[in-house]
Design a protein around this motif. Structure first.
Motif, PDB file in Angstrom:
ATOM      1  N   GLY A 311     -20.730  12.969 -65.913  1.00  0.00           N
ATOM      2  CA  GLY A 311     -20.560  14.308 -66.349  1.00  0.00           C
ATOM      3  C   GLY A 311     -21.889  14.928 -66.302  1.00  0.00           C
ATOM      4  N   ARG A 312     -21.772  16.296 -66.537  1.00  0.00           N
ATOM      5  CA  ARG A 312     -23.241  16.790 -66.318  1.00  0.00           C
ATOM      6  C   ARG A 312     -23.859  17.576 -67.485  1.00  0.00           C
ATOM      7  N   PHE A 313     -24.921  17.001 -67.731  1.00  0.00           N
ATOM      8  CA  PHE A 313     -25.455  17.370 -68.866  1.00  0.00           C
ATOM      9  C   PHE A 313     -26.906  17.863 -68.794  1.00  0.00           C
ATOM     10  N   ASP A 314     -27.347  18.516 -69.763  1.00  0.00           N
ATOM     11  CA  ASP A 314     -28.927  19.069 -69.497  1.00  0.00           C
ATOM     12  C   ASP A 314     -29.530  18.203 -70.586  1.00  0.00           C
ATOM     13  N   ARG A 315     -31.106  18.359 -70.418  1.00  0.00           N
ATOM     14  CA  ARG A 315     -31.784  17.718 -71.666  1.00  0.00           C
ATOM     15  C   ARG A 315     -31.747  18.416 -72.831  1.00  0.00           C
ATOM     16  N   GLY A 316     -31.599  17.719 -74.008  1.00  0.00           N
ATOM     17  CA  GLY A 316     -31.264  18.393 -75.358  1.00  0.00           C
ATOM     18  C   GLY A 316     -29.811  18.369 -75.607  1.00  0.00           C
ATOM     19  N   ASP A 317     -29.117  18.027 -74.837  1.00  0.00           N
ATOM     20  CA  ASP A 317     -27.593  17.936 -75.020  1.00  0.00           C
ATOM     21  C   ASP A 317     -27.270  16.466 -75.582  1.00  0.00           C
ATOM     22  N   SER A 337     -28.646  15.022 -66.556  1.00  0.00           N
ATOM     23  CA  SER A 337     -27.744  14.025 -65.934  1.00  0.00           C
ATOM     24  C   SER A 337     -28.211  13.662 -64.514  1.00  0.00           C
ATOM     25  N   GLU A 338     -28.572  14.737 -63.621  1.00  0.00           N
ATOM     26  CA  GLU A 338     -28.980  14.310 -62.496  1.00  0.00           C
ATOM     27  C   GLU A 338     -30.296  13.453 -62.533  1.00  0.00           C
ATOM     28  N   ASP A 339     -31.506  13.665 -63.260  1.00  0.00           N
ATOM     29  CA  ASP A 339     -32.416  12.803 -63.516  1.00  0.00           C
ATOM     30  C   ASP A 339     -32.277  11.492 -63.990  1.00  0.00           C
ATOM     31  N   THR A 340     -31.316  11.531 -64.929  1.00  0.00           N
ATOM     32  CA  THR A 340     -30.913  10.310 -65.553  1.00  0.00           C
ATOM     33  C   THR A 340     -30.358   9.357 -64.465  1.00  0.00           C
ATOM     34  N   PHE A 341     -29.477   9.905 -63.660  1.00  0.00           N
ATOM     35  CA  PHE A 341     -29.040   9.141 -62.699  1.00  0.00           C
ATOM     36  C   PHE A 341     -30.145   8.566 -61.645  1.00  0.00           C
ATOM     37  N   LYS A 342     -30.773   9.296 -61.248  1.00  0.00           N
ATOM     38  CA  LYS A 342     -32.200   8.853 -60.251  1.00  0.00           C
ATOM     39  C   LYS A 342     -32.851   7.702 -60.943  1.00  0.00           C
ATOM     40  N   ILE A 343     -33.144   7.746 -62.113  1.00  0.00           N
ATOM     41  CA  ILE A 343     -34.053   6.760 -62.746  1.00  0.00           C
ATOM     42  C   ILE A 343     -33.222   5.828 -63.548  1.00  0.00           C
ATOM     43  N   ARG A 344     -31.911   5.519 -63.351  1.00  0.00           N
ATOM     44  CA  ARG A 344     -31.408   4.529 -63.791  1.00  0.00           C
ATOM     45  C   ARG A 344     -31.832   3.107 -63.308  1.00  0.00           C
ATOM     46  N   GLY A 345     -31.923   2.037 -64.188  1.00  0.00           N
ATOM     47  CA  GLY A 345     -32.315   0.801 -63.960  1.00  0.00           C
ATOM     48  C   GLY A 345     -33.744   0.443 -63.446  1.00  0.00           C
TER      49      GLY A 345
END
Ligand code: GLU
Length: 372
Positions: A311-317, A337-345
């Motif tokens: 999904g697509r979410f923003d900070r604060g969501d 969501s984009e940044d969370t994906f990049k830093i996963r793991g």
């Protein structure tokens, strides 16, 4: 529940200081008063609490400096005065706080900060960072540009401070003014008027006790303070109205002493968690069992435990936190969501390398997580 219980879990305090409390010295500001505020804020910070100040007085101090006496609806001179007075105010606040080794930070807001999501998130990040570094943000409305032309009126800082509390997740707003608190009738007319210690909710009866603005120097009166109390209550934040010149008023208010009038709020923690639980999730963060163990111990969600993002979410969501196909928790994310994906793991200390910036160590802070 007495006053001590009401404030026992307060972590973040916003102190709103009215114009009439600040003016009074020969230079337009009362240095003695400002020193006393700084000393008390230091004491409150030493108790482990974060403090933000909403300071009025820019227009009043600026008018004195310019030796200007505008007509009631004359706006441009007040805008000009605000820009003069704001500088003087900040200089004086900075001097007072320096005596206690505290750095101050000027924040000028336009009232749309609480409805404009981007501005709000930026403001929240800046304020959290300032607090983390031990600084005291000193907030005022940007009166040079915030003029309601139709009413020839500036916003009032009672309302502004309540919105600041609500958006910054503060637990207590202390409004310091030239009144002792809310009386059951006008104390200037009735000698048997009683100061109310605790108010449970602002109803018609309470509203009928509020008269018109008490001074001509500031903008607000008891009515704007009651509106502020309602905003605070909805945000799960307590509010105290007290006299700025009562000795040690800030320290006493934060310590739960019976000073001024306290406006009770519903259980703030529960309220926020209920809200997160009910909010629509904008996406999902898939985590491993190690992350679930941490969440069960009321710890934050770190990037290292994240496997995938949907999904697509923003900070604060609000997002779902999912493990093995089950929503185990929901929370307010500090990364999109984009940044969370990049830093996963990844470990938190790699976040800055990968993203080129790091707002938080945690992807979702523990206080913003509710277990399902
Ligand atoms: N922002 C105004 C000032 O600094 C004051 C507003 C108020 O008193 O509520 O002069």
């Amino acid at each position: 529940m007495d006053r001590k219980d009401c404030v026992s879990d307060v972590e973040t305090v916003v102190i709103k200081i009215g114009t009439s409390s600040i003016t009074g010295g020969t230079s337009g500001v009362s240095e003695e008063f400002m020193d006393s505020v700084a000393r008390q804020v230091k004491e409150v910070k030493d108790m482990g609490k974060d403090v933000l100040i909403v300071s009025s007085g820019a227009i009043g101090v600026g008018l004195l400096a310019l030796n200007a006496k505008p007509k009631p609806r004359e706006v441009p001179i007040r805008q000009a005065a605000a820009s003069v007075g704001q500088g003087i105010l900040m200089q004086k606040w900075s001097e007072s706080f320096q005596k206690y080794g505290i750095i101050t930070a000027q924040i000028l807001l336009t009232l749309d900060f609480y409805s404009d999501r981007e501005k709000y998130l930026n403001l929240r990040n800046a304020i959290h960072t300032l607090l983390k570094h031990g600084a005291v943000p000193i907030i005022n409305e940007n009166d040079v540009v915030c003029v309601k032309e139709i009413d020839a009126m500036f916003g009032d800082n009672d309302t502004l401070s309540a919105h600041v509390c609500s958006k910054m997740d503060a637990d207590l707003l202390i409004i310091l003014s030239d009144v002792d608190g809310l009386y059951d009738k006008n104390p200037k007319i009735y000698s048997d008027a009683n100061l109310i210690s605790i108010v449970d909710g602002v109803d018609d009866n309470i509203r009928s006790m509020a008269g018109d603005p008490t001074t001509r120097v500031g903008v607000g009166g008891m009515k704007t303070k009651l509106n502020a109390a309602e905003i605070c209550r909805d945000a799960g934040c307590g509010m105290i109205i007290a006299n700025s010149h009562a000795p040690d008023v800030i320290v006493r208010a934060v310590s739960g002493e019976d000073v001024g009038t306290y406006f009770r709020t519903s259980n703030r923690e529960r309220k926020k968690l209920i809200w997160i639980k009910a909010a629509k999730s904008e996406g999902s963060i898939y985590v491993d069992s190690g992350a679930v163990n941490a969440l069960n111990k009321h710890m934050s969600l770190l990037s290292v435990g994240i496997r995938d993002v949907k999904g697509r979410f923003d900070r604060g969501d609000v997002v779902d936190i999912v493990c093995e196909g089950k929503v185990v928790a929901k929370g307010i994310t500090d990364y999109n969501s984009e940044d969370t994906f990049k830093i996963r793991g990844l470990h938190s200390d790699r976040i800055a390398d990968v993203l080129g910036h790091k707002s938080y160590d945690d992807v979702i802070r523990s206080e913003n997580i509710v277990l399902m």
